[in-house]
Design a protein around this motif. Structure first.
Motif, short mmCIF file in Angstrom:
data_model
loop_
_atom_site.label_atom_id
_atom_site.label_comp_id
_atom_site.label_asym_id
_atom_site.label_seq_id
_atom_site.Cartn_x
_atom_site.Cartn_y
_atom_site.Cartn_z
N GLU A 270 0.87 -1.17 0.00
CA GLU A 270 0.00 0.00 0.00
C GLU A 270 0.91 1.23 0.00
O GLU A 270 1.75 1.37 0.88
N ASP A 271 0.75 2.12 -0.98
CA ASP A 271 1.70 3.23 -1.12
C ASP A 271 1.34 4.46 -0.31
O ASP A 271 2.03 5.48 -0.38
N LEU A 272 0.24 4.40 0.46
CA LEU A 272 -0.21 5.50 1.32
C LEU A 272 -0.76 6.68 0.53
O LEU A 272 -1.03 7.74 1.10
N GLY A 273 -0.92 6.49 -0.80
CA GLY A 273 -1.57 7.56 -1.57
C GLY A 273 -3.01 7.71 -1.12
O GLY A 273 -3.54 8.80 -0.99
N THR A 274 -3.68 6.58 -0.90
CA THR A 274 -5.00 6.53 -0.28
C THR A 274 -4.86 5.64 0.94
O THR A 274 -4.39 4.51 0.83
N THR A 275 -5.27 6.11 2.07
CA THR A 275 -4.99 5.38 3.31
C THR A 275 -6.15 4.53 3.79
O THR A 275 -6.22 4.16 4.95
N ALA A 276 -7.09 4.18 2.88
CA ALA A 276 -8.24 3.41 3.35
C ALA A 276 -8.78 2.43 2.31
O ALA A 276 -9.88 1.93 2.48
N ASP A 277 -8.02 2.13 1.24
CA ASP A 277 -8.57 1.21 0.25
C ASP A 277 -8.13 -0.23 0.49
O ASP A 277 -8.88 -1.16 0.21
N PHE A 278 -6.93 -0.47 0.97
CA PHE A 278 -6.44 -1.79 1.39
C PHE A 278 -6.61 -2.86 0.32
O PHE A 278 -7.15 -3.94 0.57
N ASP A 279 -6.15 -2.57 -0.90
CA ASP A 279 -6.15 -3.60 -1.94
C ASP A 279 -4.79 -4.28 -2.06
O ASP A 279 -4.67 -5.35 -2.65
N PHE A 280 -3.75 -3.67 -1.50
CA PHE A 280 -2.38 -4.21 -1.50
C PHE A 280 -1.92 -4.60 -2.91
O PHE A 280 -1.30 -5.65 -3.12
N ASN A 281 -2.22 -3.74 -3.87
CA ASN A 281 -1.75 -3.96 -5.23
C ASN A 281 -1.04 -2.74 -5.81
O ASN A 281 -0.76 -2.69 -7.01
N ASP A 282 -0.77 -1.74 -4.95
CA ASP A 282 -0.13 -0.52 -5.45
C ASP A 282 1.25 -0.81 -6.02
O ASP A 282 1.67 -0.22 -7.02
N ILE A 283 1.97 -1.73 -5.39
CA ILE A 283 3.25 -2.22 -5.90
C ILE A 283 3.29 -3.71 -5.56
O ILE A 283 3.12 -4.09 -4.41
N VAL A 284 3.51 -4.55 -6.56
CA VAL A 284 3.61 -5.99 -6.35
C VAL A 284 4.95 -6.44 -6.92
O VAL A 284 5.23 -6.26 -8.11
N VAL A 285 5.77 -7.05 -6.06
CA VAL A 285 7.13 -7.41 -6.44
C VAL A 285 7.43 -8.82 -5.93
O VAL A 285 7.12 -9.15 -4.79
N ASP A 286 8.05 -9.63 -6.78
CA ASP A 286 8.52 -10.96 -6.36
C ASP A 286 10.02 -10.90 -6.11
O ASP A 286 10.75 -10.21 -6.83
N VAL A 287 10.48 -11.66 -5.12
CA VAL A 287 11.91 -11.70 -4.81
C VAL A 287 12.35 -13.14 -4.62
O VAL A 287 11.60 -13.98 -4.09
#
Length: 428
Positions: A270-287
């Motif tokens: 969550e990138d904190l651009g919107t602090t109430a949507d909680f989709d956890f897709n603002d940045i998705v990275v595999d390591v």
């Protein structure tokens, strides 16, 4: 002819996105701590939505990044082990080969795209008589890494290739033979071949084009193909010279990103651009960690970073690289979350042991901040297995994963919350 790269083709991939040349951003950029405003608001909204947070909840960061089994440089020839840790692409069908070959044969001077992969598979498609007789030593990247077993306009049949391995039983594997090679710590920045007919025995690195399968036919959508246009020089103005004709069908190969899904970790933010949507897709990275090195240092271990999605519209970097630029889109474009699509980006950095230490930076007009997650606090990023699907745009994570709410409150009891999926339609 020179490699063709245009805005038009990237528009096809990004569905209206603006192409931007890739560049790196520094992790040392001026930052500010948004805790007084954004983090406080985010914490408050998170608790209101999900209830009290288990003080022991580390959001998946309690385990280190998994590591690949054996070191190899350039072409990874351990083909009998690939299926244990990376997604190996299936062989092309005869119908798919015919469809791709016919498209390249019919389309002159096609507009191609750029792709950013350090780890990828190469598979044979087809070649003309020029390719079979005069094109050899297929290479990739500015270092001209040899793609082993690809010579004479063709790939050698190798086997056994491990295409799949049961994660609970390494002896339960699926083997095939195929004309395929896996490149690691390499590059898709360019492709080339050695031309053996001409007087000068030239190496060409600008006679290719990369075409997405979606431009060819629905039967090969999601795939990517490299086509080469042969030419040959016997000397200035020689009547024996063969000019490039604009048809990139003389040697065609398929390339596929090396996705370390079976054993890797996925960071969802969550990138904190919107602090109430909680989709956890603002940045998705595999390591995923690997002993094979990173650019400039092949003797040291590396972390392979695969940028999968950007559902946020704030400027953001992962390990110093601008994620929107890696996708070839503008900052305001949401990518791979159900709106626009683009190829994933794969790159290598010096090894990081725990995913929490990979810097993910976000900014706006006020400044730049790092996304962080503390045990027992509202998470700005979470870690899950890299097989976990992320949410489509504007979809709350709890709608697709109903146990996430329970996981917030009791991390031990609901540690595998991502296995209970309520609605696949909510997921990308």
């Amino acid at each position: 002819m020179n490699k063709i790269l245009s805005l038009g083709a990237m528009l096809t991939i990004a569905a209206g996105a603006t192409f931007i040349n890739s560049s790196c951003s520094s992790n040392d950029a001026p930052t500010y701590d948004p805790s007084a405003e954004k983090t406080a608001s985010y914490q408050d909204n998170f608790v209101k939505t999900f209830g009290n947070i288990d003080p022991k909840n580390d959001w998946g960061f309690g385990q280190d990044i998994p590591c690949a089994p054996k070191p190899t440089k350039g072409a990874n020839t351990n083909n009998n082990e690939w299926g244990g840790y990376v997604e190996v692409p299936d062989p092309l069908t005869e119908a798919q080969i015919a469809t791709v070959t016919n498209w390249f044969t019919r389309h002159q001077n096609p507009q191609g795209i750029a792709i950013n992969w350090s780890d990828f598979f190469v598979q044979q498609v087809s070649s003309t008589e020029y390719g079979k007789n005069h094109m050899n030593y297929l290479t990739c990247g500015t270092a001209e890494d040899h793609i082993n077993n690809f010579n004479g306009g063709d790939g050698s049949l190798i086997g056994p290739v491990c295409y799949w391995q049961d994660p609970n039983n390494e002896n339960n594997r699926l083997y095939r033979t195929d004309k395929i090679q896996f490149m690691v710590n390499s590059s898709t920045e360019c492709f080339g071949y050695h031309e053996s007919r001409g007087t000068f025995n030239q190496q060409y690195n600008d006679k290719y084009v990369i075409i997405p399968g979606s431009m060819i036919d629905s039967s090969v959508a999601g795939m990517y193909f490299v086509g080469f246009d042969y030419n040959s020089s016997k000397g200035p103005n020689s009547p024996e010279n063969i000019d490039a004709d604009g048809y990139y069908n003389d040697w065609i190969v398929k390339i596929t990103p090396g996705l370390y899904t079976p054993k890797g970790q996925r960071i969802m933010c969550e990138d904190l651009g919107t602090t109430a949507d909680f989709d956890f897709n603002d940045i998705v990275v595999d390591v995923y960690n690997d002993r094979r090195g990173y650019p400039g240092n092949n003797g040291a271990a590396a972390t392979i970073v695969t940028v999968r999605a950007a559902g946020g519209t704030l400027p953001a970097t992962v390990a110093g690289k601008d994620i929107h630029e890696l996708f070839g889109v503008s900052t305001k474009d949401m990518v791979n979350t159900g709106i626009k699509t683009a190829p994933v980006a794969i790159f290598r950095i010096p090894q990081v042991i725990n995913a929490k230490d990979i810097k993910i930076m976000v900014g706006n007009d006020d400044g730049t901040w790092e996304l962080k997650t503390a045990t027992g606090a509202a998470p700005q990023k979470i870690v899950v297995p890299s097989t976990t699907r992320w949410n489509k745009e504007y979809k709350s994570i709890v709608l697709s994963y109903p146990d996430f709410n329970n996981y917030v409150n009791d991390a031990d009891a609901y540690e595998q919350w991502y296995k209970n999926i309520a609605d696949n339609n909510e997921l990308y």
